[in-house]
Design a protein around this motif. Structure first.
Motif: not given
Length: 355
Positions: A183-189
């Protein structure tokens, strides 16, 4: 595209190098790149506040940590505060927004409940499917914060083990990493704990769980408190797309964290009082000093000073260097006034003045 069965065939390295790649995308520019990241710290240290600090920066399109080094672009944020109530997250959001004079933008959404990463029944929506649905509903999704990992990971019941802890955790984290990559541009923190007994090894190894907890994520951030009244924090970052570094943060009663220094500053404030006194003296004198001279200035036995100098010098990134039989800061020239001004010190020594 050529395949080997269902698998993509290898590609020419030469062709790969010659083909322009897409630029790295960031949740927080120069700090947290796209992918899977973990923010770990001791219990009740302020991890959730720091995560919300970053989330509000992204949603508002403001500088993270109050620093122009980290200029966020406005993006949609999902903050999953799984160990908190709506009342608590409301209080924290108001507190942080008022600390910096920001509003609460429409771009950030919160939830206190969501499916676990994997559910027992395949008929139930799992955590990745939940995040995918949110992602597809947003115009510009940038960041998903899961606070805490313990409330999101599957419940592992006794007698149902499918391998050792490393294998289990690695496979779980790979699910999240795969979500972030497709998924383009997503970060999971992920917000997580440190071990209760931290020891004295690499700080990255202090993250609770198996080695997979630091091996699988693209970025690992360790947060710890320091300084008088614990109002300073050190954020240690390491990742595949960023250089390993440490940031010194200043906090307050409003729980907002601002950047006040980088690696060299962090290393200094992390020192014991005795070692910091030596660094301060060498900074002030701006020239090499012998252990005996340092002892006179600080009013301490030169034997103890020699031990402290040894520790300051013999570390992976020495804070001081040897200049003959003297010591100086790394940025002081070897020929820099090595004897200038030392006559006073020598005179004091010969006169028995222990300062």
């Amino acid at each position: 595209m050529k395949t080997y069965g269902k698998w993509p065939a290898p590609v020419s390295l030469k062709k790969l190098v010659e083909t322009p790649s897409l630029p790295l995308q960031w949740a927080v520019p120069n700090l947290i790149p796209q992918g899977l990241a973990i923010l770990a710290g001791a219990s009740k240290i302020g991890k959730s506040y720091l995560a919300l600090n970053l989330a509000l920066s992204v949603a508002n399109g403001e500088n993270a940590l109050g620093a122009s080094l980290y200029p966020c672009q406005v993006g949609d944020v999902l903050f999953c505060c799984l160990e908190d109530s709506n009342r608590r997250i409301r209080t924290r959001a108001i507190e942080l927004a008022e600390a910096v004079g920001w509003g609460i933008p429409d771009q950030i959404e919160v939830t206190t409940v969501m499916p676990r990463l994997r559910e027992e029944s395949e008929d139930e929506m799992n955590g990745v499917e939940y995040m995918q649905q949110w992602y597809e509903a947003k115009a510009n999704p940038k960041l998903i914060v899961i606070d805490m990992w313990e409330y999101f990971r599957p419940v592992m019941k006794k007698g149902r083990g499918i391998g050792n802890a490393y294998n289990i955790e690695y496979e779980l984290l790979k699910d999240l990493q795969a979500f972030a990559r497709r998924n383009e541009g997503i970060t999971v923190l992920l917000v997580h704990h440190l071990r209760k007994s931290t020891g004295h090894g690499d700080i990255i190894d202090q993250v609770s769980g198996s080695a997979a907890m630091v091996g699988a994520p693209d970025t690992v951030a360790i947060f710890r408190r320091t300084g008088e009244n614990q109002l300073q924090g050190i954020l240690h970052l390491k990742g595949r797309d960023i250089a390993e570094t440490e940031l010194l943060l200043q906090g307050g009663e409003d729980h907002w964290w601002n950047l006040v220094g980088q690696e060299d500053t962090v290393r200094k404030v992390s020192l014991s009082k005795e070692r910091r006194e030596i660094i301060d003296l060498l900074t002030e004198m701006d020239k090499p000093l012998s252990p005996k001279e340092i002892g006179v200035y600080l009013g301490k036995d030169d034997g103890a000073i020699r031990q402290l100098l040894y520790k300051l010098h013999n570390q992976p990134k020495p804070l001081i260097k040897k200049v003959g039989d003297k010591y100086a800061l790394p940025n002081i020239s070897n020929s820099s006034n090595a004897s200038k001004g030392s006559n006073t010190v020598i005179s004091n020594i010969s006169n028995g003045d222990n300062g």
